[in-house]
Motif scaffolding. Structure first.
Motif, PDB file in Angstrom:
ATOM      1  N   GLN A  89      36.106  38.158  42.761  1.00 44.32           N
ATOM      2  CA  GLN A  89      34.845  38.867  43.007  1.00 44.32           C
ATOM      3  C   GLN A  89      34.861  39.611  44.349  1.00 44.32           C
ATOM      4  N   TRP A  90      35.361  38.952  45.368  1.00 40.29           N
ATOM      5  CA  TRP A  90      35.268  39.499  46.716  1.00 40.29           C
ATOM      6  C   TRP A  90      35.994  40.834  46.925  1.00 40.29           C
ATOM      7  N   PRO A  91      37.197  41.050  46.356  1.00 38.40           N
ATOM      8  CA  PRO A  91      37.897  42.313  46.656  1.00 38.40           C
ATOM      9  C   PRO A  91      37.293  43.540  45.978  1.00 38.40           C
ATOM     10  N   ILE A  92      36.472  43.359  44.933  1.00 39.22           N
ATOM     11  CA  ILE A  92      35.981  44.505  44.171  1.00 39.22           C
ATOM     12  C   ILE A  92      34.511  44.758  44.497  1.00 39.22           C
ATOM     13  N   GLU A  93      33.992  45.848  43.962  1.00 38.11           N
ATOM     14  CA  GLU A  93      32.562  46.130  44.104  1.00 38.11           C
ATOM     15  C   GLU A  93      31.822  45.237  43.112  1.00 38.11           C
ATOM     16  N   PHE A  94      31.177  44.213  43.652  1.00 34.60           N
ATOM     17  CA  PHE A  94      30.584  43.180  42.813  1.00 34.60           C
ATOM     18  C   PHE A  94      29.200  42.847  43.353  1.00 34.60           C
ATOM     19  N   ALA A  95      28.262  42.584  42.438  1.00 30.40           N
ATOM     20  CA  ALA A  95      26.912  42.199  42.859  1.00 30.40           C
ATOM     21  C   ALA A  95      26.195  41.503  41.717  1.00 30.40           C
ATOM     22  N   MET A  96      25.247  40.651  42.090  1.00 36.17           N
ATOM     23  CA  MET A  96      24.375  39.976  41.134  1.00 36.17           C
ATOM     24  C   MET A  96      22.948  40.032  41.659  1.00 36.17           C
ATOM     25  N   VAL A  97      21.980  39.959  40.746  1.00 36.88           N
ATOM     26  CA  VAL A  97      20.572  39.857  41.134  1.00 36.88           C
ATOM     27  C   VAL A  97      19.924  38.772  40.290  1.00 36.88           C
ATOM     28  N   GLU A  98      18.839  38.248  40.814  1.00 38.17           N
ATOM     29  CA  GLU A  98      18.086  37.244  40.078  1.00 38.17           C
ATOM     30  C   GLU A  98      17.227  37.919  39.013  1.00 38.17           C
ATOM     31  N   ILE A  99      17.254  37.361  37.835  1.00 36.53           N
ATOM     32  CA  ILE A  99      16.415  37.874  36.747  1.00 36.53           C
ATOM     33  C   ILE A  99      14.971  37.473  37.041  1.00 36.53           C
ATOM     34  N   LYS A 100      14.067  38.444  36.985  1.00 37.15           N
ATOM     35  CA  LYS A 100      12.677  38.193  37.361  1.00 37.15           C
ATOM     36  C   LYS A 100      11.724  38.683  36.275  1.00 37.15           C
ATOM     37  N   GLU A 101      10.476  38.325  36.465  1.00 41.37           N
ATOM     38  CA  GLU A 101       9.404  38.852  35.633  1.00 41.37           C
ATOM     39  C   GLU A 101       8.670  39.928  36.420  1.00 41.37           C
ATOM     40  N   PHE A 154      27.943  41.034  48.885  1.00 47.06           N
ATOM     41  CA  PHE A 154      28.772  40.172  48.049  1.00 47.06           C
ATOM     42  C   PHE A 154      30.226  40.147  48.512  1.00 47.06           C
ATOM     43  N   LYS A 155      30.368  40.069  49.833  1.00 43.55           N
ATOM     44  CA  LYS A 155      31.673  39.901  50.450  1.00 43.55           C
ATOM     45  C   LYS A 155      31.738  38.518  51.098  1.00 43.55           C
ATOM     46  N   PRO A 156      32.953  37.986  51.346  1.00 40.90           N
ATOM     47  CA  PRO A 156      33.066  36.639  51.907  1.00 40.90           C
ATOM     48  C   PRO A 156      32.577  36.564  53.343  1.00 40.90           C
ATOM     49  N   VAL A 157      32.018  35.408  53.708  1.00 35.44           N
ATOM     50  CA  VAL A 157      31.641  35.148  55.096  1.00 35.44           C
ATOM     51  C   VAL A 157      32.927  34.848  55.861  1.00 35.44           C
ATOM     52  N   ASN A 158      33.189  35.603  56.917  1.00 36.55           N
ATOM     53  CA  ASN A 158      34.481  35.519  57.598  1.00 36.55           C
ATOM     54  C   ASN A 158      34.458  34.676  58.867  1.00 36.55           C
ATOM     55  N   THR A 159      33.291  34.431  59.424  1.00 32.08           N
ATOM     56  CA  THR A 159      33.214  33.702  60.685  1.00 32.08           C
ATOM     57  C   THR A 159      32.084  32.692  60.629  1.00 32.08           C
ATOM     58  N   GLY A 160      32.121  31.778  61.576  1.00 34.01           N
ATOM     59  CA  GLY A 160      31.022  30.836  61.710  1.00 34.01           C
ATOM     60  C   GLY A 160      31.466  29.392  61.542  1.00 34.01           C
ATOM     61  N   THR A 173      25.406  42.818  38.137  1.00 34.45           N
ATOM     62  CA  THR A 173      25.002  44.223  38.088  1.00 34.45           C
ATOM     63  C   THR A 173      26.169  45.157  38.408  1.00 34.45           C
ATOM     64  N   LYS A 174      27.008  44.767  39.345  1.00 39.10           N
ATOM     65  CA  LYS A 174      28.211  45.540  39.658  1.00 39.10           C
ATOM     66  C   LYS A 174      29.416  44.644  39.392  1.00 39.10           C
ATOM     67  N   GLY A 175      30.396  45.196  38.707  1.00 42.55           N
ATOM     68  CA  GLY A 175      31.581  44.421  38.362  1.00 42.55           C
ATOM     69  C   GLY A 175      31.499  43.752  37.009  1.00 42.55           C
ATOM     70  N   ALA A 176      30.445  44.060  36.230  1.00 43.52           N
ATOM     71  CA  ALA A 176      30.306  43.431  34.916  1.00 43.52           C
ATOM     72  C   ALA A 176      31.479  43.782  34.006  1.00 43.52           C
ATOM     73  N   PHE A 177      32.009  44.983  34.154  1.00 40.38           N
ATOM     74  CA  PHE A 177      33.129  45.380  33.302  1.00 40.38           C
ATOM     75  C   PHE A 177      34.356  44.516  33.587  1.00 40.38           C
ATOM     76  N   MET A 178      34.559  44.139  34.858  1.00 41.56           N
ATOM     77  CA  MET A 178      35.697  43.292  35.192  1.00 41.56           C
ATOM     78  C   MET A 178      35.501  41.885  34.650  1.00 41.56           C
ATOM     79  N   VAL A 179      34.253  41.396  34.636  1.00 39.92           N
ATOM     80  CA  VAL A 179      33.984  40.097  34.014  1.00 39.92           C
ATOM     81  C   VAL A 179      34.272  40.180  32.519  1.00 39.92           C
TER      82      VAL A 179
END
Length: 515
Positions: free
Chosen positions: A168-180, A74-80, A493-499
């Motif tokens: 989002q990018w500077p902190i420890e941040f992550a998301m996941v897809e909710i699944k069954e 969950f960091k920015p794409v820097n090249t390409g 999942t990560k960074g929810a407290f900052m949100v």
């Protein structure tokens, strides 16, 4: 507490400042108030794309702001290179590309379409380390900019919590897809890792004496030993006065006694030959000589044993102390050359490759466990959980302990890498019912907020929604969501407290994007 709140406020202020545009005119390049704009969030297995662009029109510049985030960290794409592809139903396509981001994570290709109509929009990412494709579906390219303006609808700002990519990018941040997934209902109890009764032994001194080094050296903690391997050698205590001078004196006196009794026997044998003394006196002299010789032999043996004990190496002549089982020396309670008493602990051997997990089921919950079908457990400091199957059940107690009002439940567990240690505490979940299909999120996604369990769900790339949820079954780091979420959504999942802070802070940026 005040210092903690000040620190949090400062951090949020910093994140808010980071999100502010260095050039306010850049927003106008992305969003045309008259023409309207499109905002799309799209996920692949490798990247998340959040893109904003004005409504497309033939001959009109449409500046895309494509925010690309790698899903792995969950960091920015820097090249390409980013390519905007507009493809028609007839197979014709137009491509607009930009090489490299203007700032890390944000690519700004400019599209000037030449063909009107319904087009398939694809955004491609090409770099040395990553190639990805985001198929965004149909978009309309209007015949003119005036037609796009005429078709534009008044849009209200999207409700939700604004938390920009630059936050989002500077902190420890992550998301996941909710699944069954299928979760296993369980009963949470405390447990402890212990040695098997046949895999643990405390070895004590068989006799009073002095320890001597055996084999390659004195045993050390952590050494593996084989069954019946000699670990120590014990020179037994001689008894009585073991002072070296006293032993030497006793040996000398015994030797003098032997010499005296021998001379007395010889003298009496001469007198008896001439008839001067009776034969019985000769027999008595011989007996005295034999006793003196025996005393001398014993005195010399005691002296020799004591001299051997004084040596710091070698095990000859001592009592061999062996390992009763194969295992690991987890403790050594003595030092080389020390005197020990009979029954004094010497060392502790444990088979660490196979252990027991012991839990105690409260009386009130016994009815939930008819026949134990397995368990899973976690230990603080370990990132993974451990599974136990039904065939690993060793003991399922049949009597309630009168003091604790519990029954024991014991599982045999393998420990091939010896990661687990005897005495560790475990949080054990004993399986109680059949698995149930569930909507699940990672347990770390759930926050306690005002006495409620909440999660933060992504509505768009930079917009989130606070959801109050009801929790159900917990299984191996996942928790069932009974209401408040649905499969396919993405949860923080990560960074929810900052949100959460962004939702409550008046200094957080308003909904909408500012670059």
């Amino acid at each position: 507490m005040k210092k903690h709140l000040t620190t949090v406020a400062a951090l949020l202020a910093l994140l808010t400042w980071t999100a502010c545009p260095s050039n306010p005119e850049e927003k106008a390049e992305i969003q045309d108030p008259e023409r309207g704009s499109e905002v799309v969030t799209h996920w692949t297995a490798d990247t998340e794309l959040f893109v904003e662009f004005p409504t497309l029109a033939v001959g009109a510049e449409s500046a895309f702001a494509a925010h690309l985030t790698t899903v792995s960290d969950f960091k920015p794409v820097n090249t390409g290179r980013v390519i905007v592809v507009l493809r028609g139903t007839d197979g014709t396509e137009e491509r607009f590309e930009v090489d490299g981001p203007t700032v890390p994570g944000i690519f700004r290709p400019i599209a000037i379409p030449k063909q009107a109509g319904t087009r398939q929009l694809t955004i491609l990412l090409e770099s040395d380390s990553l190639t990805d494709s985001h198929e965004l579906g149909e978009v309309t390219v209007f015949a003119s900019e005036s037609a796009a303006i005429a078709a534009a609808k008044a849009e209200s700002e999207e409700d939700g919590i604004s938390f920009l990519k630059e936050q989002q990018w500077p902190i420890e941040f992550a998301m996941v897809e909710i699944k069954e997934e299928t979760l296993r209902p369980s009963l949470a109890v405390s447990g402890k890792i212990r040695a098997r009764p046949d895999g643990e032994v405390y070895v004590s001194a068989p006799s009073t004496g002095r320890l001597m080094t055996a084999g390659a050296g004195f045993p050390r903690i952590g050494t593996d030993v084989e069954s019946d391997e000699i670990i120590l050698s014990l020179a037994p205590r001689l008894g009585g006065d073991t002072d070296i001078s006293s032993l030497q004196l006793a040996a000398s006196q015994a030797r003098l006694d032997v010499d005296y009794t021998r001379a007395e026997r010889l003298r009496l044998e001469g007198l008896a030959a001439s008839g001067a003394v009776p034969t019985r006196r000769v027999d008595a002299a011989r007996h005295q000589e034999a006793r003196a010789q025996a005393d001398l032999t014993a005195a010399q043996r005691r002296l020799g044993q004591h001299q051997q004990i004084q040596r710091t190496s070698g095990s000859g002549g001592g009592i061999a102390i062996r390992a009763p089982i194969a295992g690991n020396l987890v403790s050594v309670d003595v030092a080389p050359g020390t005197f020990v008493d009979e029954g004094q602990p010497l060392f502790h051997v444990v088979d660490l490759d196979r252990l027991w997990l012991e839990v105690h089921i409260p009386e009130a919950n016994i009815g939930r466990i008819d026949k134990p079908s397995g368990a899973w457990f976690s230990i603080e400091g370990f990132k993974t959980t451990f599974d136990v199957t039904a065939d690993q059940v060793v003991v399922a107690g049949g009597i309630v302990d009168a003091r604790t009002r519990t029954i024991p439940l014991i599982f045999a567990i393998e420990n091939p890498n010896r990661r687990l240690r005897v005495g560790m505490s475990a949080r054990v979940h004993v399986l109680t019912d059949e698995p149930v299909p569930s909507v699940v999120v990672p347990l770390e996604a759930v926050l306690e907020d005002g006495g409620q369990d909440v999660i933060f769900v992504q509505k768009g790339g930079e917009t989130f929604e606070r959801r109050v949820v009801q929790l159900g079954v917990r299984d191996r780091g996942l928790v069932q969501i009974l209401n408040g979420a649905k499969p396919g959504e993405h949860v923080v999942t990560k960074g929810a407290f900052m949100v959460k802070l962004a939702a409550s802070s008046t200094g957080a940026p308003a909904t909408g994007h500012a670059h």
